[in-house]
Design a protein around this motif. Sequence first.
Motif, PDB file in Angstrom:
ATOM      1  N   TYR A  13     -21.297  -5.255  31.950  1.00 21.58           N
ATOM      2  CA  TYR A  13     -20.244  -6.271  31.927  1.00 21.58           C
ATOM      3  C   TYR A  13     -18.976  -5.712  31.272  1.00 21.58           C
ATOM      4  O   TYR A  13     -17.873  -5.883  31.782  1.00 21.58           O
ATOM      5  N   ALA A  14     -19.165  -5.023  30.129  1.00 21.99           N
ATOM      6  CA  ALA A  14     -18.001  -4.463  29.422  1.00 21.99           C
ATOM      7  C   ALA A  14     -17.264  -3.472  30.325  1.00 21.99           C
ATOM      8  O   ALA A  14     -16.031  -3.495  30.414  1.00 21.99           O
ATOM      9  N   ASP A  15     -18.005  -2.617  31.013  1.00 25.29           N
ATOM     10  CA  ASP A  15     -17.377  -1.608  31.870  1.00 25.29           C
ATOM     11  C   ASP A  15     -16.656  -2.241  33.064  1.00 25.29           C
ATOM     12  O   ASP A  15     -15.532  -1.862  33.390  1.00 25.29           O
ATOM     13  N   LEU A  16     -17.322  -3.202  33.703  1.00 18.20           N
ATOM     14  CA  LEU A  16     -16.695  -3.856  34.860  1.00 18.20           C
ATOM     15  C   LEU A  16     -15.441  -4.610  34.430  1.00 18.20           C
ATOM     16  O   LEU A  16     -14.425  -4.613  35.119  1.00 18.20           O
ATOM     17  N   SER A  17     -15.543  -5.228  33.282  1.00 21.32           N
ATOM     18  CA  SER A  17     -14.420  -5.986  32.761  1.00 21.32           C
ATOM     19  C   SER A  17     -13.230  -5.053  32.491  1.00 21.32           C
ATOM     20  O   SER A  17     -12.089  -5.370  32.810  1.00 21.32           O
ATOM     21  N   GLU A  18     -13.534  -3.880  31.943  1.00 17.84           N
ATOM     22  CA  GLU A  18     -12.470  -2.902  31.686  1.00 17.84           C
ATOM     23  C   GLU A  18     -11.883  -2.405  33.017  1.00 17.84           C
ATOM     24  O   GLU A  18     -10.675  -2.239  33.150  1.00 17.84           O
ATOM     25  N   LEU A  19     -12.757  -2.199  33.981  1.00 19.95           N
ATOM     26  CA  LEU A  19     -12.326  -1.753  35.303  1.00 19.95           C
ATOM     27  C   LEU A  19     -11.321  -2.734  35.902  1.00 19.95           C
ATOM     28  O   LEU A  19     -10.340  -2.342  36.541  1.00 19.95           O
ATOM     29  N   HIS A  20     -11.562  -4.011  35.661  1.00 18.93           N
ATOM     30  CA  HIS A  20     -10.690  -5.032  36.232  1.00 18.93           C
ATOM     31  C   HIS A  20      -9.567  -5.440  35.272  1.00 18.93           C
ATOM     32  O   HIS A  20      -8.924  -6.471  35.474  1.00 18.93           O
ATOM     33  N   GLY A  21      -9.378  -4.654  34.226  1.00 14.84           N
ATOM     34  CA  GLY A  21      -8.276  -4.904  33.288  1.00 14.84           C
ATOM     35  C   GLY A  21      -8.468  -6.164  32.465  1.00 14.84           C
ATOM     36  O   GLY A  21      -7.503  -6.882  32.184  1.00 14.84           O
ATOM     37  N   GLY A  22      -9.694  -6.437  32.072  1.00 12.02           N
ATOM     38  CA  GLY A  22     -10.001  -7.636  31.286  1.00 12.02           C
ATOM     39  C   GLY A  22      -9.501  -7.560  29.844  1.00 12.02           C
ATOM     40  O   GLY A  22      -8.921  -6.554  29.424  1.00 12.02           O
ATOM     41  N   ASN A  23      -9.790  -8.604  29.117  1.00 14.90           N
ATOM     42  CA  ASN A  23      -9.370  -8.735  27.719  1.00 14.90           C
ATOM     43  C   ASN A  23     -10.025  -7.674  26.825  1.00 14.90           C
ATOM     44  O   ASN A  23     -11.252  -7.584  26.742  1.00 14.90           O
ATOM     45  N   PHE A  25     -10.326  -7.256  23.634  1.00 14.98           N
ATOM     46  CA  PHE A  25     -11.151  -7.722  22.524  1.00 14.98           C
ATOM     47  C   PHE A  25     -12.554  -8.094  23.011  1.00 14.98           C
ATOM     48  O   PHE A  25     -13.567  -7.718  22.425  1.00 14.98           O
ATOM     49  N   LYS A  26     -12.582  -8.800  24.139  1.00 17.23           N
ATOM     50  CA  LYS A  26     -13.855  -9.238  24.714  1.00 17.23           C
ATOM     51  C   LYS A  26     -14.699  -8.019  25.154  1.00 17.23           C
ATOM     52  O   LYS A  26     -15.910  -7.959  24.931  1.00 17.23           O
ATOM     53  N   ILE A  27     -14.011  -7.046  25.758  1.00 17.71           N
ATOM     54  CA  ILE A  27     -14.697  -5.832  26.219  1.00 17.71           C
ATOM     55  C   ILE A  27     -15.385  -5.152  25.043  1.00 17.71           C
ATOM     56  O   ILE A  27     -16.554  -4.784  25.096  1.00 17.71           O
ATOM     57  N   SER A  32     -20.094  -3.518  21.877  1.00 11.65           N
ATOM     58  CA  SER A  32     -20.805  -3.309  20.616  1.00 11.65           C
ATOM     59  C   SER A  32     -22.075  -4.160  20.565  1.00 11.65           C
ATOM     60  O   SER A  32     -23.067  -3.757  19.964  1.00 11.65           O
ATOM     61  N   ALA A  33     -22.062  -5.320  21.241  1.00  8.66           N
ATOM     62  CA  ALA A  33     -23.302  -6.112  21.321  1.00  8.66           C
ATOM     63  C   ALA A  33     -24.385  -5.310  22.040  1.00  8.66           C
ATOM     64  O   ALA A  33     -25.542  -5.280  21.629  1.00  8.66           O
ATOM     65  N   SER A  34     -23.978  -4.618  23.117  1.00 10.44           N
ATOM     66  CA  SER A  34     -24.921  -3.803  23.875  1.00 10.44           C
ATOM     67  C   SER A  34     -25.543  -2.737  22.980  1.00 10.44           C
ATOM     68  O   SER A  34     -26.755  -2.536  22.956  1.00 10.44           O
ATOM     69  N   PHE A  35     -24.705  -2.071  22.206  1.00  9.66           N
ATOM     70  CA  PHE A  35     -25.152  -1.005  21.316  1.00  9.66           C
ATOM     71  C   PHE A  35     -26.152  -1.551  20.281  1.00  9.66           C
ATOM     72  O   PHE A  35     -27.199  -0.946  20.037  1.00  9.66           O
ATOM     73  N   ARG A  36     -25.819  -2.717  19.720  1.00  6.01           N
ATOM     74  CA  ARG A  36     -26.694  -3.289  18.685  1.00  6.01           C
ATOM     75  C   ARG A  36     -28.028  -3.768  19.257  1.00  6.01           C
ATOM     76  O   ARG A  36     -29.082  -3.536  18.688  1.00  6.01           O
ATOM     77  N   ILE A  37     -27.956  -4.449  20.394  1.00  4.77           N
ATOM     78  CA  ILE A  37     -29.182  -5.013  20.998  1.00  4.77           C
ATOM     79  C   ILE A  37     -30.189  -3.911  21.318  1.00  4.77           C
ATOM     80  O   ILE A  37     -31.388  -4.068  21.137  1.00  4.77           O
ATOM     81  N   ASP A  38     -29.677  -2.783  21.734  1.00  6.27           N
ATOM     82  CA  ASP A  38     -30.534  -1.648  22.056  1.00  6.27           C
ATOM     83  C   ASP A  38     -31.349  -1.186  20.847  1.00  6.27           C
ATOM     84  O   ASP A  38     -32.407  -0.590  20.983  1.00  6.27           O
ATOM     85  N   LYS A  39     -30.840  -1.466  19.646  1.00  5.07           N
ATOM     86  CA  LYS A  39     -31.507  -0.991  18.415  1.00  5.07           C
ATOM     87  C   LYS A  39     -32.460  -2.032  17.829  1.00  5.07           C
ATOM     88  O   LYS A  39     -33.170  -1.750  16.862  1.00  5.07           O
ATOM     89  N   ILE A  40     -32.430  -3.247  18.354  1.00  4.24           N
ATOM     90  CA  ILE A  40     -33.277  -4.314  17.799  1.00  4.24           C
ATOM     91  C   ILE A  40     -34.692  -4.193  18.378  1.00  4.24           C
ATOM     92  O   ILE A  40     -34.865  -4.067  19.583  1.00  4.24           O
TER      93      ILE A  40
END
Length: 550
Positions: A13-23, A25-27, A32-40
Motif C-alpha cells: 500500500y505504501a509503495d503504490l501510494s507513493e507511486l500515485h503521488g499520495g500523502n 505522511f500517510k505513506i 513503518s507499520a509494515s516494518f513493525r508488524i513484521d517483528k511482532i
Amino acid sequence: MSNSDLADIFKLYADLSELHGGNAFKIKSFASASFRIDKITDPLFGKSVQELENIEGIGKSIAQKIDEIYKTGGFKELQELMDATPEGVRDIMRIKGIGPKKVAMIWKEMGVESVGELLYACKENRLAQYKGFGLKTQESVSKQIEFIYASASFFHYAKVYQPAQDLLAELRLLECADRVEICGELRRKLEVLQSLEYIIETDDEASLRDELSACEWLEETETGYVYVGYPVQLYTSNKTNFAQQWFELSSVVAHRDKVLSAISVKASFAQEKEIYEAAGFPFMEPELRENNGEFERAAKGSLPQLITYSDLKGPLHNHSTWSDGLHTIETMANWCIEKGYSYLGMADHSKSAFYANGLSEERVIKQQEEIAKLNQGFGDKFKIFAGIECDILYDGKLDYEADVLKTFDYVVASVHSVLKMTEEKAMSRLISAIENPYTTILGHPTGRLLLMREGYPINHQKIIDACAANGVILELNANPYRLDIDWRWIDYALNKGVSISINPDAHEVNGFLDMFYGIEVARKGFLSKEMCFNAQSKEFLMAHFAKRKG
Ligand SMILES: [Zn+2]
Ligand SMILES: [Zn+2]
C-alpha cells in the motif's frame, strides 16, 4: 494470514501510494507499520480493533485496516490503488534499485507498462537518459529482468516439497496405478526445479489416462498436467521395465549413459541396485546421479555414507530477539532440547548491521551473561554456544576489535553490505575474513538468493583453498532461498579437508527446520556425517573452539 503477510500488504500500500503521488505522511506511517508488524511474534490476525490498538506501535487507523483485511480479505484504499495500476507496472515495482518514484517516471513519462517493454527500453539505452537513472541503473535493471526471465519457470525445492508429497499420495490412490514413485529433478533433490515428475506402473494405460482426466485436482494441459499451480509430468511403465525406467528418469543423461553402456548383458532388473551391480558400479543414490564426481569417487572407492537429518546434533548460526529474530534465546534453546539436540549456537548480528539491531559491544557482554546463566541451568546435558554473525566490513575487517572477538565461542563471518562488487573486491573481502584468526565459519559465501538474486562473483576454488589453509569451516546456509555454498562445490571442499556446517540461519524456532533442506542438497555434494561440523558432539565443538582460540 501471518504477520509477515500483513506487513507485505501494508508495504504494498505504501509503495503504490507513493507511486500515485499520495500523502507523504500517510505513506511513511504505513511503511513503518509494515516494518513493525513484521517483528511482532504474537499473531495479529483475528484480534479485535480494541486489542490491536493496545499493542505498542499499532495506531487506530492501522488497527482498523487489519480488522478490515480480516473481515473482507483486503482494504478499500489498497484495492483502489491496485485497480489504478496496470499489472505490468506492479511487476516493475518488484525490480530492486528503482523505488516507486522512479517507477512512476518509467510508467508516466516513458509510457512503459510492462517488464518486457522496460527491458527493451534498456536495450535501446533509453532508461539511462532519464533524470536520476544513469547507465549503472540501466545495466542493473536489464540484468535483473533477464534474470527474472531465466528464473520464471523454476520453483524452490522447499516450495514444491509438500505439494509433491501430497500429489504422490493422491496418485497412489488411483485404481489403475499399481505403483507410483517420484522421479526427475525432484528425486535428485535439485535446489530449484521446473516440474514435479512421477513414474506410474500400470497394466492398463488407457484406463489410467481416463482416470487421470477425471481427477478434479489435476488439470490437463497441452504439455502435461498442473497440480496446485505446479507443472507435472507423468510417465507410465509396466512391471518389467519399471526399475530401469525409474533409474533413467532419475538420472542426468550423462550419468544414465555411463551406467547403461557399462552393462554388457541385456537383462530385466527388478530393482535399481541390480542395474548398478550389472554395470560394475556401487549403488548411487538418486541425488548423486548428476555426473558431477560420483564416478570418480566410485573408482577411488570413496563414495561416502551420506549424511541424514537425524545425524545433526544442533543448529549453529541463529538469531534471537537480541538482533532481528522473533524468539528469545531461552525459547530457542528449549525447542532444541525438546527435539533432542545437544547444543544451540547463537549468532546474532554484529554492530554494523544496524538495520537488524546488531549488537553493540555493551550488548555483547549482556547477551553473553544471559547465555552463561541459561547454561548454568542446563548443566551437562545441553549447551548454548555464544557466537556472533560478524559482518565482514567493506575493507575485509571484522566488525569488532580483537578484545571483543575473543569473547565469543565462535564467529560466523558474513557479508551483508555492499553486495554489488567485482570478483576482485569480493575475493579480497572474503580472503581477509578467512585469514582473520577469529573467524570460525564463513557464512553464506556468495550471498545469493535462489531465483531472486545472483550472488557476488567469487573464485570458489581459491575461497575453499583459503578455508583449508586457515582451518575455517564452510557454511552451507540451509535457508531454501540460499543453499549457499552451492552443493556443486562441496566435493572440492571435502577433498581439501574443509568441513561443512549446515546452518539454518533461523530467525524463529520454525527456521531450525530448514536444516532439512540443507541436508537434502548436502547429500548431493557427498557430505558424510563425519565431515559435517554440526553433526559432531558438543564436546567435539567445545574442543574445536578452544583450540581455535588457543
Ligand atoms: Zn547473514
Ligand atoms: Zn544470519
